[in-house]
Design a protein around this motif. Structure first.
Motif, PDB file in Angstrom:
ATOM      1  N   ALA A   1       1.562  15.129  12.778  1.00  0.00           N
ATOM      2  CA  ALA A   1       1.530  13.378  12.441  1.00  0.00           C
ATOM      3  C   ALA A   1       1.019  13.098  11.071  1.00  0.00           C
ATOM      4  O   ALA A   1       0.285  13.815  10.289  1.00  0.00           O
ATOM      5  CB  ALA A   1       0.817  12.619  13.523  1.00  0.00           C
ATOM      6  N   LEU A   2       1.551  12.118  10.587  1.00  0.00           N
ATOM      7  CA  LEU A   2       1.173  11.375   9.269  1.00  0.00           C
ATOM      8  C   LEU A   2      -0.517  11.425   9.204  1.00  0.00           C
ATOM      9  O   LEU A   2      -0.958  11.008  10.115  1.00  0.00           O
ATOM     10  CB  LEU A   2       1.771  10.168   9.225  1.00  0.00           C
ATOM     11  N   ILE A   3      -1.077  11.678   8.052  1.00  0.00           N
ATOM     12  CA  ILE A   3      -2.490  11.356   7.967  1.00  0.00           C
ATOM     13  C   ILE A   3      -2.707   9.911   7.630  1.00  0.00           C
ATOM     14  O   ILE A   3      -1.904   9.060   6.894  1.00  0.00           O
ATOM     15  CB  ILE A   3      -3.066  11.806   6.587  1.00  0.00           C
TER      16      ILE A   3
ATOM     17  N   PRO B   1      -5.605   4.756   4.035  1.00  0.00           N
ATOM     18  CA  PRO B   1      -6.759   3.539   4.110  1.00  0.00           C
ATOM     19  C   PRO B   1      -6.059   2.185   4.153  1.00  0.00           C
ATOM     20  O   PRO B   1      -6.288   1.146   4.619  1.00  0.00           O
ATOM     21  CB  PRO B   1      -7.307   3.616   2.577  1.00  0.00           C
ATOM     22  N   GLU B   2      -4.770   2.092   3.587  1.00  0.00           N
ATOM     23  CA  GLU B   2      -4.109   0.750   3.402  1.00  0.00           C
ATOM     24  C   GLU B   2      -3.611   0.234   4.953  1.00  0.00           C
ATOM     25  O   GLU B   2      -3.439  -0.914   5.225  1.00  0.00           O
ATOM     26  CB  GLU B   2      -2.688   0.735   2.632  1.00  0.00           C
ATOM     27  N   THR B   3      -3.445   1.177   5.877  1.00  0.00           N
ATOM     28  CA  THR B   3      -2.896   0.867   7.265  1.00  0.00           C
ATOM     29  C   THR B   3      -4.410   0.363   8.029  1.00  0.00           C
ATOM     30  O   THR B   3      -4.120  -0.466   8.916  1.00  0.00           O
ATOM     31  CB  THR B   3      -2.448   2.071   7.878  1.00  0.00           C
TER      32      THR B   3
ATOM     33  N   ALA C   1       2.866  -1.785  14.237  1.00  0.00           N
ATOM     34  CA  ALA C   1       3.617  -0.652  13.750  1.00  0.00           C
ATOM     35  C   ALA C   1       3.500  -0.219  12.501  1.00  0.00           C
ATOM     36  O   ALA C   1       3.483  -1.043  11.399  1.00  0.00           O
ATOM     37  CB  ALA C   1       5.122  -0.890  13.875  1.00  0.00           C
ATOM     38  N   ASN C   2       3.363   1.176  12.117  1.00  0.00           N
ATOM     39  CA  ASN C   2       3.430   1.514  10.676  1.00  0.00           C
ATOM     40  C   ASN C   2       4.750   2.654  10.745  1.00  0.00           C
ATOM     41  O   ASN C   2       4.441   3.814  10.951  1.00  0.00           O
ATOM     42  CB  ASN C   2       1.990   2.255  10.359  1.00  0.00           C
ATOM     43  N   PRO C   3       5.871   1.954  10.674  1.00  0.00           N
ATOM     44  CA  PRO C   3       6.852   2.786  10.687  1.00  0.00           C
ATOM     45  C   PRO C   3       7.254   3.660   9.326  1.00  0.00           C
ATOM     46  O   PRO C   3       6.486   3.277   8.481  1.00  0.00           O
ATOM     47  CB  PRO C   3       8.036   1.913  10.973  1.00  0.00           C
ATOM     48  N   PRO C   4       8.266   4.517   9.595  1.00  0.00           N
ATOM     49  CA  PRO C   4       8.497   5.258   8.106  1.00  0.00           C
ATOM     50  C   PRO C   4       9.327   4.079   7.178  1.00  0.00           C
ATOM     51  O   PRO C   4       9.990   3.423   7.627  1.00  0.00           O
ATOM     52  CB  PRO C   4       9.531   6.318   8.615  1.00  0.00           C
ATOM     53  N   TYR C   5       8.789   4.138   5.853  1.00  0.00           N
ATOM     54  CA  TYR C   5       9.451   3.089   5.011  1.00  0.00           C
ATOM     55  C   TYR C   5       9.606   3.569   3.752  1.00  0.00           C
ATOM     56  O   TYR C   5       9.880   2.538   2.843  1.00  0.00           O
ATOM     57  CB  TYR C   5       8.340   1.689   5.141  1.00  0.00           C
ATOM     58  N   VAL C   6       9.444   4.553   3.489  1.00  0.00           N
ATOM     59  CA  VAL C   6       9.708   5.357   2.071  1.00  0.00           C
ATOM     60  C   VAL C   6      11.215   5.370   1.855  1.00  0.00           C
ATOM     61  O   VAL C   6      11.748   6.184   2.747  1.00  0.00           O
ATOM     62  CB  VAL C   6       9.108   6.572   1.941  1.00  0.00           C
TER      63      VAL C   6
ATOM     64  N   THR D   1       9.915  12.581  -4.296  1.00  0.00           N
ATOM     65  CA  THR D   1       8.889  12.390  -5.506  1.00  0.00           C
ATOM     66  C   THR D   1       7.259  12.007  -4.971  1.00  0.00           C
ATOM     67  O   THR D   1       6.703  11.665  -5.949  1.00  0.00           O
ATOM     68  CB  THR D   1       9.473  11.185  -6.173  1.00  0.00           C
ATOM     69  N   LEU D   2       7.109  11.860  -3.826  1.00  0.00           N
ATOM     70  CA  LEU D   2       5.575  11.679  -3.252  1.00  0.00           C
ATOM     71  C   LEU D   2       4.830  12.801  -3.712  1.00  0.00           C
ATOM     72  O   LEU D   2       5.477  13.940  -4.100  1.00  0.00           O
ATOM     73  CB  LEU D   2       5.756  11.459  -1.762  1.00  0.00           C
ATOM     74  N   PRO D   3       3.672  12.727  -3.743  1.00  0.00           N
ATOM     75  CA  PRO D   3       2.709  13.652  -4.083  1.00  0.00           C
ATOM     76  C   PRO D   3       2.951  14.864  -3.393  1.00  0.00           C
ATOM     77  O   PRO D   3       3.215  14.845  -1.870  1.00  0.00           O
ATOM     78  CB  PRO D   3       1.406  13.010  -3.762  1.00  0.00           C
TER      79      PRO D   3
HETATM   80  N1  GLN Z   1       1.987   4.655   2.624  1.00  0.00           N
HETATM   81  C1  GLN Z   1       2.694   6.027   2.895  1.00  0.00           C
HETATM   82  C2  GLN Z   1       2.881   6.875   1.533  1.00  0.00           C
HETATM   83  O1  GLN Z   1       3.071   6.173   0.731  1.00  0.00           O
HETATM   84  C3  GLN Z   1       4.041   5.652   3.864  1.00  0.00           C
HETATM   85  C4  GLN Z   1       3.588   5.517   4.964  1.00  0.00           C
HETATM   86  C5  GLN Z   1       5.004   5.243   5.810  1.00  0.00           C
HETATM   87  O2  GLN Z   1       6.020   5.455   5.395  1.00  0.00           O
HETATM   88  N2  GLN Z   1       4.704   4.656   7.082  1.00  0.00           N
HETATM   89  O3  GLN Z   1       2.814   8.076   1.523  1.00  0.00           O
END
Ligand code: GLN
Length: 309
Positions: free
Chosen positions: A101-103, A106-108, A214-219, A226-228
């Motif tokens: 799962a996603l780590i 903090p923003e969540t 919900a914290n859905p995928p939103y990227v 291009t994410l870290p």
């Molecule tokens: N905040 C996450 C990120 O930028 C994205 C999490 C999400 O898509 N729910 O890596």
């Protein structure tokens, strides 16, 4: 006096290992090489980072030194510290995390805070119109379970034990297992009903709820690569929200009228540059509903709230 520092198997000190590891991590591209080294050495020695800092002269035996080297190798390949330690702090709680799962970010925490405020506002106000029905919350796509577990722990501590019900769903069975492990680890498995299902398609959940979180995928899909580097170790389905990032948010919004009670609301995490697009999506899917966007602690737009009429 015999000199042992060069001998095979001689104990190295905390300070020496940290110094060397910091250099290697820096050369491998870590932006926080010293912190990484301290966290990983603390992890293999099972002590707090502060203990590591206080005892640079302490010897480290060959076994922990070897375990440390293995952790360093993983970190140098870009794996997130949280996965290597198997642990991430969120809302003041330690969550088990791994590649399932996603780590938790903090923003969540802002989303949890807003949900908590909403529940407190309702439960401490006038008696609910429907009498003693518990306040029902549904965490959609719970991932590691961070949101629902943090809420359950918090609401119990505040004394709302019998006044709320939590439901958590997740499409990935692997992630759902992790969420259940976290609920058990924090002693709130009895407060949360878990089920597998894609977004709001969860036939096992009976009836409507007061609050969807919900914290859905939103990227956006083309931003994901291009994410870290660390993000490449996380499940892509937890990040990738389609061409403009809002595919899943739109599907979620469209389904809300079928699952929310009258006067209910949804709190949905979004990207910091998606406030206008998310509100436009809400206006289109739910023309009679009110919507607003809340900022996170860094002042960036982060949580879309929609309120059922
Ligand atoms: N905040 C996450 C990120 O930028 C994205 C999490 C999400 O898509 N729910 O890596």
């Amino acid at each position: 006096m015999a000199c042992v520092q060069e001998g095979a198997g001689a104990a190295r000190t905390v300070g020496a290992l940290l110094g060397e590891a910091t250099g290697r991590l820096r050369r491998a591209g870590s932006e926080t090489p010293r912190l990484d080294a301290e966290l990983l050495l603390g992890h293999v020695l099972s002590v707090e980072r502060t203990t590591i800092l206080a005892h640079p002269e302490a010897p480290v035996g060959p076994e922990p030194a070897a375990a440390f080297a293995a952790c360093l190798a993983r970190r140098m390949r870009g794996e997130p510290i949280a996965y290597i330690r198997g642990l991430k702090e969120f809302y003041g709680l330690a969550f088990s995390v791994d590649g399932r799962a996603l780590i938790p970010r903090p923003e969540t925490e802002r989303l949890v805070e807003l949900a908590e405020q909403r529940v407190r506002g309702v439960l401490s106000g006038a008696p609910r119109p429907d009498g003693s029905e518990p306040f029902r919350i549904w965490d959609v796509g719970t991932g590691s379970g961070a949101i629902c577990v943090a809420l359950a722990v918090r609401l119990r501590r505040l004394g709302y034990g019998g006044s709320f019900q939590l439901f958590a769903s997740e499409r990935s069975r692997d992630a759902l297992e992790l969420a259940i492990e976290n609920a058990v680890g924090h002693g709130v498995a009895d407060a949360i009903t878990f089920a597998s299902g894609d977004l709001l398609q969860v036939p096992r959940f009976p009836g409507r709820v007061d609050l969807v979180v919900a914290n859905p995928p939103y990227v956006p899909s083309d931003v994901v690569p291009t994410l870290p580097l660390a993000a490449s170790f996380e499940p892509r389905e937890a990040l990738d929200g389609g061409p403009d990032g809002l595919d899943v948010v739109r599907r979620l919004l469209a389904g809300l009228p079928d699952v929310l009670l009258q006067g209910g609301a949804a709190l949905i995490e979004i990207g910091s540059d998606q406030a206008d697009a998310a509100r436009a999506a809400a206006a289109q899917a739910l023309p009679d509903w009110r919507s607003q966007v809340h900022a996170d602690l860094a002042g960036r737009p982060r949580v879309l709230q929609v309120d059922a009429p």
